[in-house]
Scaffold this active site. Structure first.
Site, PDB file in Angstrom:
ATOM      1  N   GLY A   1      45.234  43.511  31.621  1.00  0.00           N
ATOM      2  CA  GLY A   1      45.104  44.761  32.363  1.00  0.00           C
ATOM      3  C   GLY A   1      45.796  44.647  33.695  1.00  0.00           C
ATOM      4  N   SER A   2      45.269  45.337  34.698  1.00  0.00           N
ATOM      5  CA  SER A   2      45.892  45.326  36.019  1.00  0.00           C
ATOM      6  C   SER A   2      45.002  46.064  37.003  1.00  0.00           C
ATOM      7  CB  SER A   2      47.270  46.007  36.002  1.00  0.00           C
ATOM      8  OG  SER A   2      48.124  45.438  35.044  1.00  0.00           O
ATOM      9  N   ASN A   3      45.249  45.811  38.290  1.00  0.00           N
ATOM     10  CA  ASN A   3      44.747  46.662  39.361  1.00  0.00           C
ATOM     11  C   ASN A   3      45.939  47.214  40.111  1.00  0.00           C
ATOM     12  OD1 ASN A   3      41.982  45.606  38.993  1.00  0.00           O
ATOM     13  ND2 ASN A   3      42.730  43.793  40.064  1.00  0.00           N
TER      14      ASN A   3
END
Length: 782
Positions: free
Chosen positions: A224-226
């Site tokens: 995923g990611s922020n």
């Protein structure tokens, strides 16, 4: 890795025509010459007169760092893994490890080189120039370095030049990795049954179906990611600020590589790309900075087929029979003694797409029913023009407009500009299917029930009007147009941590958006972390880049904050056994963060990995009206839950001790990178813990005698703002630029990441010149 020697290649004009020079080329060749300057940590700054020459230089520079990685990825794209490494051996296929035979059969069936060539021919002249340049630049490197490649691929017969078709296949694999590629084994495994006497698998449970989708990477993926974007209302300088923190694999097709790409008057941008591109896919220019997070949008639909009685390879549409299309494919397989033989298989396709089977989800090919998958990203060559638009944008509004061709495959975009605007956009590739159509085109009850627990959307394939809608406003028939996707431009802030658009900002209002794009279910504890930590950051004063960096690397463990108070209270009342009591003591001394010197963090991870999915675990369950405060606590008043909690803690203690580590060992002594045996201490936490700075292991997540070995998570991490000259950027590539163990840039940035250092990126020409390390490499393309 040794650089190409300059002097021998530049000794005469004939050599210059071959083109690797430390001095400028003759005037007549300058129109086709690219320069590559390297600054700290091997970051290349590539300048060329046109996009084709730019990509030529980018491919060459990328190969200097990662030629063997690219050569191996080409084997996969060509469907030749079984030929070179054996049919049964597992290999990385997108986000999964699959047997080589499965990978090769899927590639043979899915790849239509003629159709891909037509898709690329429909892109802009600039996009096509970038692709031609990349292929030629990679091949130039192989020719220049013949006999001098890194040990991993030197002398290997599978190292061959890249063709245009190879490049198209590499791109196609990236586009469909969140769709049909993730279900490659389901496509390869689909075979028609006998008309009578079929033995079906046991009935599937929704729990097992959900787990099958997790293993495919399509549900609750650890990847995923922020991304956080701040506008003028919250920043100290009144301009936009961006944090990009993608959590991507540290190996394979999704591994980032940093570059600065300049064509005077056309593009000047810096950042990182996942390879096979002459331009950053995440980065910044003088006016705007952007990053991406994996979106919740659906990339495909499944279609339930009603089969013709007595003919399992024919199906009904509007009451009329249609024949499935067979495709016989063959692959080369190496056997004992290196003998190569061919192996063939017949696969099947329909008007909706290829037939597949997912027995664990109850999606079987029987005498009455079959299932097909329609992937919206198949044949998507539009992405190059989308990202080219990003690199040229002068504001978030222009960056929004660059999404309109619907080329962004499976990510959200968050951006900030010099004018003080912040933007969130999920304008990714999503089939145009709204809530009403999902209801109107419901399949059998069992197939329809999959949508909630597994995320699979199954439509009735017996009705032609259950195909994707064709909105005249969409530039791509069947895809949801930008006007009905989620876009927000604000002057305060936006964020995303892989949950739906609903959680972009607490006060953001949204219109009617299809559930195919996202919903209001919070699945990621990092979303909760962001919604709590961003307001805390702003409350301390106007936002600065150092403050953003410190917030990310504060490594707060969200789930520890949520559950440890109840657990430690129960510990104080008495643990049920000595091992659990030892675990209590270690967790009592832990600071509930994931710094390298945090003691006991690894024990909590083992505990939480075992227990986090237990139904009824929390004292206060998730409440959509209170997403930043729920779930909360542990439901220890329920004996069955309490027993499982103590069992998980006891087993976690055994796991840690069995691996040879103390319960209160510093995290940095346990958590190390997988790609190097150098003992580099890593900070950060697992997806399940809600640590924003996310690290983990895709295929072996538990503790072992080697510790917690990291192969995905925080990767290209950047913070960017602007002054009157342009961008002010600091960034780090956590696993470093090169996959060659002999390179000085194999782990140099990994050490910086361990120390929480943020290198300043030189962007302006004079800054690059001052920071340059080594000679300028000049290449002239044919």
């Amino acid at each position: 890795m040794n650089r190409v020697p300059m002097a021998p290649l530049c000794a005469a004009a004939a050599a210059v025509l071959l083109g690797a020079c430390a001095s400028p080329p003759p005037a007549g060749l300058a129109a086709r010459s690219v320069t590559i300057q390297r600054t700290a940590h091997g970051v290349p700054h590539i300048t060329a007169p046109d996009l084709e020459t730019l990509a030529y230089g980018a491919a060459y520079a990328h190969a200097q760092d990662n030629v063997c990685q690219t050569a191996r990825q080409l084997i996969t794209a060509r469907g030749e893994r079984s030929r070179w490494f054996g049919a049964a051996q597992p290999g990385l296929m997108g986000r999964r490890m699959l047997p080589n035979e499965v990978s090769d059969f899927f590639i043979a069936a899915h790849m239509d080189d003629a159709a891909l060539a037509r898709a690329w021919a429909a892109t802009s002249a600039d996009a096509q120039a970038l692709n031609r340049g990349y292929v030629a630049g990679y091949n130039r490197f192989l020719a220049d370095q013949a006999g001098r490649l890194p040990a991993d691929c030197q002398g290997q017969p599978w190292v061959r030049p890249m063709s245009a078709a190879d490049f198209n296949r590499l791109s196609e694999m990236t586009m469909v990795q969140a769709g049909v590629l993730a279900l490659a084994d389901a496509v390869v495994g689909a075979q028609p049954p006998a008309v009578t006497g079929v033995a079906l698998p046991p009935p599937a449970t929704l729990t097992d179906a959900a787990q099958a989708m997790r293993e495919a990477g399509l549900l609750d993926s650890p990847l995923g990611s922020n991304a956080w974007a701040f506008g003028r209302d919250t920043t100290a300088n009144g301009r936009g600020m961006l944090l990009g923190n993608p959590h991507f694999p540290w190996m394979g097709v999704n591994r980032f590589w940093m570059l600065h790409a300049t064509v005077p008057g056309q593009v000047d941008s810096m950042g990182a790309t996942t390879g096979f591109s002459g331009l950053p896919s995440i980065g910044f220019n003088k006016d705007v900075a952007w990053s991406h997070t994996v979106s919740t949008g659906k990339r495909f639909t499944l279609h339930e087929l009603t089969l013709v009685s007595g003919d399992p390879t024919s199906y009904l549409v509007d009451g009329r029979p249609e024949k499935m299309t067979p495709r016989d494919v063959a692959i080369a397989v190496s056997g004992e003694g290196g003998q190569v033989s061919n192996k063939s298989r017949r696969l099947w396709s329909t008007r909706w797409g290829p037939v597949l089977v997912i027995p664990r989800a109850g999606l079987n090919w029987t005498a009455k029913t079959a299932y097909a998958i329609q992937d919206a990203n198949a044949g998507n060559a539009r992405f190059v023009d989308s990202w080219l638009g990003f690199n040229r944008a002068a504001s978030v509004q222009e960056l929004r407009a660059a999404h309109a061709n619907l080329g962004i495959p499976w990510v959200n975009t968050l951006a900030a500009d010099r004018h003080g605007n912040a933007m969130y956009a999920d304008v990714s590739v999503v089939p145009d299917v709204d809530a009403a159509q999902i209801e109107r085109c419901a399949p059998s009850a069992a197939a329809a029930a999959l949508r909630g627990p597994t995320g699979l959307v199954v439509l009735d394939g017996s009705k032609s009007d259950c195909g994707w809608q064709r909105d005249p406003a969409s530039p791509v028939p069947g895809l949801t147009p930008i006007a009905r996707m989620a876009v927000a431009i604000r002057s305060d802030w936006v964020h995303n941590s892989n949950d739906g658009f609903f959680y972009t900002h607490p006060t953001q209002a949204w219109g009617l958006i299809s559930p195919m794009v996202g919903d209001d279910v919070m699945r990621r504890p990092r979303t909760r972390a962001g919604l709590n930590e961003i307001p805390e950051l702003i409350a301390r004063g106007k936002v600065t880049l150092p403050a953003i960096q410190a917030q990310l690397f504060n490594n707060r463990n969200t789930l520890a904050q949520v559950v440890l108070p109840d657990l430690l209270q129960a510990c104080a009342a008495g643990a049920p056994n000595a091992e659990a009591a030892d675990g209590c003591q270690a967790l009592r001394g832990w600071d509930r963060h994931n710094h390298v010197d945090s003691r006991g963090a690894h024990l909590f991870r083992e505990f939480w990995r075992a227990i986090n999915a237990l139904p009824g675990l929390h004292r206060v369950p998730f409440d959509r009206a209170r997403p930043t405060a729920t779930p909360d606590g542990l439901n220890l008043a329920t004996p069955a839950v309490a027993a499982k909690v103590w069992e998980a803690l006891t087993q976690a203690v055994r796991n840690v001790r069995g691996a040879g580590f103390a319960l209160d060992a510093p995290l940095g002594s346990v958590q190390r990178p997988l790609h190097t045996d150098e003992p580099i201490a890593l900070h950060g936490g697992d997806e399940i813990e809600g640590v924003l700075n996310n690290l983990g292991n895709q295929f072996a997540p538990g503790i072992s005698p080697r510790g917690l070995r990291i192969d995905y998570g925080s990767s290209y991490v950047q913070t960017v703002t602007f002054d009157e000259r342009g961008p002010l950027a600091q960034a780090i590539l956590t696993y470093s630029q090169s996959t060659d163990p002999a390179s000085p840039h194999y782990a140099d940035q990994t050490r910086l990441y361990s120390r929480k250092e943020w290198p300043v990126l030189p962007f302006h020409a004079d800054d690059v010149a001052r920071a340059r390390i080594g000679e300028v490499l000049t290449l002239t393309r044919p």
